[in-house]
Design an enzyme around this catalytic site. Structure first.
Site, mmCIF file in Angstrom:
data_model
loop_
_atom_site.group_PDB
_atom_site.id
_atom_site.type_symbol
_atom_site.label_atom_id
_atom_site.label_comp_id
_atom_site.label_asym_id
_atom_site.label_seq_id
_atom_site.Cartn_x
_atom_site.Cartn_y
_atom_site.Cartn_z
ATOM 1 N N SER A 200 -13.793 37.653 58.287
ATOM 2 C CA SER A 200 -15.051 36.926 58.094
ATOM 3 C C SER A 200 -16.195 37.852 57.701
ATOM 4 O O SER A 200 -17.211 37.402 57.185
ATOM 5 C CB SER A 200 -15.411 36.117 59.340
ATOM 6 O OG SER A 200 -14.449 35.092 59.506
ATOM 7 N N ARG B 20 -7.010 34.428 58.797
ATOM 8 C CA ARG B 20 -8.266 34.348 58.040
ATOM 9 C C ARG B 20 -8.406 35.405 56.954
ATOM 10 O O ARG B 20 -9.361 35.364 56.183
ATOM 11 C CB ARG B 20 -9.452 34.393 58.991
ATOM 12 C CG ARG B 20 -9.604 33.092 59.744
ATOM 13 C CD ARG B 20 -10.656 33.125 60.806
ATOM 14 N NE ARG B 20 -10.691 31.840 61.467
ATOM 15 C CZ ARG B 20 -9.781 31.423 62.357
ATOM 16 N NH1 ARG B 20 -8.794 32.208 62.715
ATOM 17 N NH2 ARG B 20 -9.868 30.218 62.882
ATOM 18 N N CYS C 39 -15.138 32.843 61.065
ATOM 19 C CA CYS C 39 -14.998 33.237 62.450
ATOM 20 C C CYS C 39 -16.049 34.304 62.720
ATOM 21 O O CYS C 39 -15.866 35.459 62.383
ATOM 22 C CB CYS C 39 -13.610 33.768 62.701
ATOM 23 S SG CYS C 39 -13.362 34.108 64.425
ATOM 24 N N CYS D 230 -15.725 37.343 65.329
ATOM 25 C CA CYS D 230 -14.993 38.473 64.770
ATOM 26 C C CYS D 230 -15.876 39.270 63.822
ATOM 27 O O CYS D 230 -15.830 40.490 63.789
ATOM 28 C CB CYS D 230 -13.778 37.996 63.988
ATOM 29 S SG CYS D 230 -12.449 37.403 65.028
ATOM 30 N N CYS E 107 -12.133 37.464 69.492
ATOM 31 C CA CYS E 107 -11.956 36.074 69.132
ATOM 32 C C CYS E 107 -10.772 35.438 69.831
ATOM 33 O O CYS E 107 -9.684 35.992 69.842
ATOM 34 C CB CYS E 107 -11.767 35.947 67.629
ATOM 35 S SG CYS E 107 -11.710 34.222 67.152
ATOM 36 N N CYS F 2 -8.747 33.416 66.593
ATOM 37 C CA CYS F 2 -7.841 34.369 65.941
ATOM 38 C C CYS F 2 -7.285 35.271 67.040
ATOM 39 O O CYS F 2 -7.330 36.487 66.940
ATOM 40 C CB CYS F 2 -8.529 35.232 64.911
ATOM 41 S SG CYS F 2 -10.121 34.674 64.387
ATOM 42 N N GLU G 182 -15.612 29.192 64.635
ATOM 43 C CA GLU G 182 -15.785 30.061 65.779
ATOM 44 C C GLU G 182 -17.108 30.770 65.591
ATOM 45 O O GLU G 182 -17.339 31.377 64.556
ATOM 46 C CB GLU G 182 -14.651 31.092 65.836
ATOM 47 C CG GLU G 182 -14.486 31.793 67.162
ATOM 48 C CD GLU G 182 -15.754 32.395 67.723
ATOM 49 O OE1 GLU G 182 -16.008 32.198 68.915
ATOM 50 O OE2 GLU G 182 -16.502 33.035 66.988
ATOM 51 N N HIS H 33 -6.235 40.831 66.586
ATOM 52 C CA HIS H 33 -6.935 42.104 66.778
ATOM 53 C C HIS H 33 -6.123 43.036 67.662
ATOM 54 O O HIS H 33 -6.126 44.253 67.464
ATOM 55 C CB HIS H 33 -8.318 41.870 67.378
ATOM 56 C CG HIS H 33 -9.272 41.246 66.410
ATOM 57 N ND1 HIS H 33 -9.699 41.885 65.271
ATOM 58 C CD2 HIS H 33 -9.866 40.030 66.385
ATOM 59 C CE1 HIS H 33 -10.517 41.091 64.597
ATOM 60 N NE2 HIS H 33 -10.630 39.950 65.249
#
Lengths: 547, 314
Positions: free
Chosen positions: A482, A459, A526, A529, A61, A64, A14, A68
């Site tokens: 990330s 992640r 990602c 993010c 994202c 994911c 991503e 969040h």
């Protein structure tokens, strides 16, 4: 000095990522990870209604997705002091568990597999031998000579048409691909099957969340999907869950073991040192005690002594990111003052990603961190599965500190968390049976408050921190997986986890750095993010040196 | 062509899909596209016997990849069928095998080879402030990448609210000067907004193009009328409760359990044009109002500002 190469864009992730490595004597001797996109969500949140934050941050994202939003409502709930009902906790666990299933399956087959599986070689496979191989290594529901002939025909029409599409220009035929053609064909077939399975898996989100990506049923205080606590919906969820579980057990794990058995040398490549997890899946109202995947920190690979992980010990460093000079700060005090500049990996700034540190230490987050912490703490299901995988692959435990270990850990927790979902759904059914359908707890917005929401998402460790002022968002910061994994060096020059992991990686052909992709992808980066802050005021022009 | 069609049906049956199921889907899609019943067999032909697969270049800008993800949730046709059999996806960063300069090379070759013929699908907004400094691919800004590709496309589809209108990063104060693709390049795009959009509407647009060799009729905001011709409110199954004055006032309440109208919880259905209540998401599994949450108006321009705070009624 060795040869320097830059890979940009890194695909099958991503977002927009650039990786630069230096190669000396056929091995990576230095590495730099650089995030290439800024969006500015934290700035956009200032002054808005705290209840709305989850919808904005969820758009960090779409891969994911959900996670969040979950952290955000937890942060606001922590700030306003509301305890959510049991059913809301269970539905959130189920949505989160579904996210793990979906995310990890897609990562293994669609984002990571092509680093290990040579699609073009699959055309040379003997369908009969492939069928036999499949029967030997797995309980896959797909197989037989005709099935593999069919897959091969489909792939070859595609290859021969000259319209290779997404398989164009890859590193096919690279000497680091080790699978025999039959294993490649089996994996290619499952790549296509998994593409369909994931669409079904995502329906679990739609059942209690209205849609996927970006489910829309969380609210501060609980969830909204009370009407989906009907027998039909619960059954629909259960059957969708079951289909995914069967795939994980009968196809994903066997494929993982089969592929890994050809790449055991990767048990010695791509390791890091420290590991952080906030843990997740509360099984009562008590955190962190009741977390099914436990919270903890591992220093210097010491599995004998798992340390407590405390959010107060998180700081973000900006010395090597494109930000103004500043001391490392805790997210509550976090600030963002970008200072655009050239891309200077050697001695200057080179990324939009900040460098988070736990108690000063660069820390890997994600499946490997979670599985190691759970293993060290003796979590029974994780311990049994890790031991069984290590035995089947015939590798010692320290081989887990590697690219292979990271990829294996992802499969292990998919299986273990997936199985645990059955308990949560049964608990939910039990509550409904007893007439308990409470999904929401009323609460009041205070004038001033602060709170945090910690969770561990596919992640890795994710934390959101909010300060409420005059019932509005005063400050909002989030430190995401990330950022931990892909961040640059800190002010003490200590490398970020991906940078550290790349050092020592053998590179057969610098023009085709397949080996770099293996380790980078094993972290499942990602970037959208990782970089969500932006400079609102500066008019400076930022330019990158085109190398 | 007939042989190809037969092969297609054999393949379908092997996958456990009968010809009858398939025709049912084609009827659904034809209806979604607003075409009359005589088109059903021609829609079927598009899938059963595609001619040369039309080249598609998919560009990712400032986005969250949720739109590409929504596309991967397409279950009829499955995403692998779209990619392997319906279109020729020349460039798509989320799923493509190549990386680095090999990936850049793919993009360049694809544009050269299919100049004037390819469909460009864009995902994400384009940063325009500071010379577009806030987003780069291979050292080039999104704006540069867009300008080197899009003018050579036969048509450009903005898939999702970010590509259509700027989306979340364009919310106030819009730090990077993000704009939708059409506005950033001053061109007309076919907009399929939504956060995420429904893949059915993308497939419908592509099939429309393959079938009639033109693009569907659009509203004043560039949205296909077949999908965005009516408000969510007008198509909402809870509409009767609105008329009867039966409203939810608190989440999780008896009224919520009864499925009453979410207008007072902040529902933006009355000012939002989309077909969510009809097609729903994830193979018709649900949509936000069905899950008890108000509509946020995600397919309207500037909805992050104009529709928020989301939990206050207008």
């Amino acid at each position: 000095m060795g040869k320097r190469i830059i890979i940009d864009p890194i695909t099958r992730i991503e977002g927009h990522l650039r990786i630069e490595v230096e190669i000396t004597d056929g091995k990576v001797s230095n590495a730099w990870s650089s995030g290439q996109l800024f969006r500015g969500i934290e700035i956009i949140l200032q002054g808005r209604d705290p209840r709305d934050a989850q919808h904005f941050v969820q758009r960090s994202c779409g891969v994911c997705t959900y996670v969040h939003a979950l952290s955000s409502v937890r942060a606001v709930e922590n700030a306003v002091g509301v305890e959510i009902p049991d059913n809301a906790r269970l539905i959130r666990n189920l949505l989160h568990g579904a996210q793990y299933q979906h995310d990890h399956i897609v990562h293994f087959y669609h984002l990571h597999a092509l680093d290990w599986v040579d699609i073009v070689s699959a055309l040379k496979a003997d369908p009969a031998a492939t069928s036999k191989l499949t029967d030997n290594v797995s309980n896959s529901p797909w197989g037989g000579i005709n099935y593999y002939k069919n897959v091969q025909a489909r792939l070859s029409t595609f290859v021969e048409s000259g319209q290779l599409g997404p398989f164009q220009n890859a590193y096919w035929g690279h000497s680091a691909y080790k699978l025999p053609p039959e294993a490649n064909l089996m994996a290619a077939a499952h790549y296509l099957e998994a593409l369909r399975l994931q669409a079904k898996t995502a329906r679990m989100h739609a059942i209690f969340g209205g849609k996927n990506p970006h489910p829309q049923s969380l609210v501060v205080g609980g969830v909204t999907s009370i009407r989906d606590l009907s027998p039909e919906r619960l059954a629909e969820f259960l059957f969708t869950w079951k289909e995914t579980q069967e795939f994980v057990k009968n196809v994903y794990i066997p494929d993982l073991l089969a592929v890994a058995s050809f790449y055991k040398d990767w048990g010695g490549i791509g390791g890091t040192t420290n590991f952080l997890t906030w843990g997740d899946f509360p099984e009562t109202g008590k955190e962190p005690e009741s977390l099914y995947m436990p919270r903890g920190f591992i220093k210097d690979r010491n599995l004998k002594k798992i340390l407590d992980a405390e959010q107060e010990k998180v700081t973000e460093h900006v010395a090597r990111g494109w930000y103004e000079k500043g001391d490392p700060k805790h997210p509550y005090e976090g600030e963002t003052k970008p200072a655009h500049g050239d891309y200077k990996p050697d001695d200057g700034k080179y990324s939009w990603i900040k460098a988070p540190r736990y108690n000063g230490a660069s820390s890997e987050v994600g499946p490997l961190a979670r599985v190691l912490v759970a293993y060290g703490k003796g979590q029974p299901e994780i311990k049994a599965t890790v031991d069984s995988v290590a035995k089947q692959l015939d590798i010692p435990l320290p081989a887990l500190f590697s690219t292979l270990g990271r990829t294996a850990a992802r499969g292990i927790e998919t299986l273990v968390i997936g199985q645990r979902m059955e308990n949560w759904i049964n608990e939910l059914i039990g509550n409904v049976k007893n007439g308990d359908k409470k999904v929401y707890q009323k609460w009041e917005m205070p004038d001033e408050a602060m709170g945090y929401g910690l969770n561990d998402v596919p992640r890795g460790a994710l934390g959101h921190w909010i300060k409420i002022k005059d019932k509005k968002i005063g400050n909002y910061q989030y430190v995401v997986p990330s950022t931990w994994n892909l961040g640059p060096r800190c002010e003490n020059g200590k490398l970020g986890p991906v940078e550290e992991a790349l050092i020592g990686t053998p590179i057969a052909d610098p023009k085709q750095p397949l080996e770099v992709l293996r380790t980078v992808h094993s972290f499942d980066p990602c970037i959208a993010c990782a970089i969500h802050v932006i400079d609102p005021n500066s008019n400076e022009v930022y330019k990158i040196r085109v190398t | 062509m007939e042989r190809k069609k037969e092969e297609f049906y054999t393949r379908l049956e092997k996958k456990g899909v009968t010809r009858r199921d398939f025709m049912k889907y084609c009827t659904f899609l034809t209806a979604t596209m607003g075409l009359n019943a005589s088109f059903v067999s021609r829609v079927a032909d598009v899938f059963a016997a595609p001619r040369q697969r039309p080249p598609v270049i998919w560009l990712n800008f400032a986005e969250c990849t949720g739109c590409a993800e929504s596309f991967l949730r397409s279950s009829y046709p499955w995403a692998d069928e779209i990619v392997l059999e319906l279109i020729n996806l020349e460039y798509q960063e989320t799923i493509m095998a190549a990386s680095g300069h090999q990936a850049e090379e793919s993009l360049k070759q694809a544009v050269e080879k299919h100049k004037g013929k390819f469909i460009c699908i864009t995902e994400g907004a384009i940063a325009t402030k500071y010379d577009g400094a806030y987003g780069k691919i291979g050292g080039r800004t999104f704006l540069e990448v867009a300008k080197s590709v899009i003018p050579h496309a036969k048509a450009t589809i903005a898939y999702g609210t970010c590509a259509s209108f700027g989306g979340v990063q364009a919310a106030k104060p819009n730090p990077g000067g993000f704009k939708g693709v059409g506005e950033a390049l001053d061109i007309k795009t076919i907009n399929i907004p939504g956060c995420p959009p429904n893949p059915v509407n993308l497939v419908g647009t592509i099939v429309n193009y393959l079938l009639l060799e033109n693009l569907p009729q659009l509203d004043s905001l560039g949205r296909p009328l077949f999908a965005y011709g009516k408000t969510v409110h007008d198509q909402c199954p809870r509409r009767g409760h609105f008329e009867a004055g039966e409203f939810v006032r608190e989440f999780g309440s008896k009224e919520a359990e009864n499925g009453w109208c979410l207008y007072h919880m902040g529902c933006r259905g009355p000012m939002t044009y989309n077909n969510c209540p009809i097609v729903r998401f994830n193979d018709g599994t649900s949509w936000p109002v069905q899950a008890g949450h108000p509509c946020m108006g995600c397919s309207e321009p500037d909805f992050w500002d104009s529709m928020s705070p989301f939990y206050e009624s207008f």
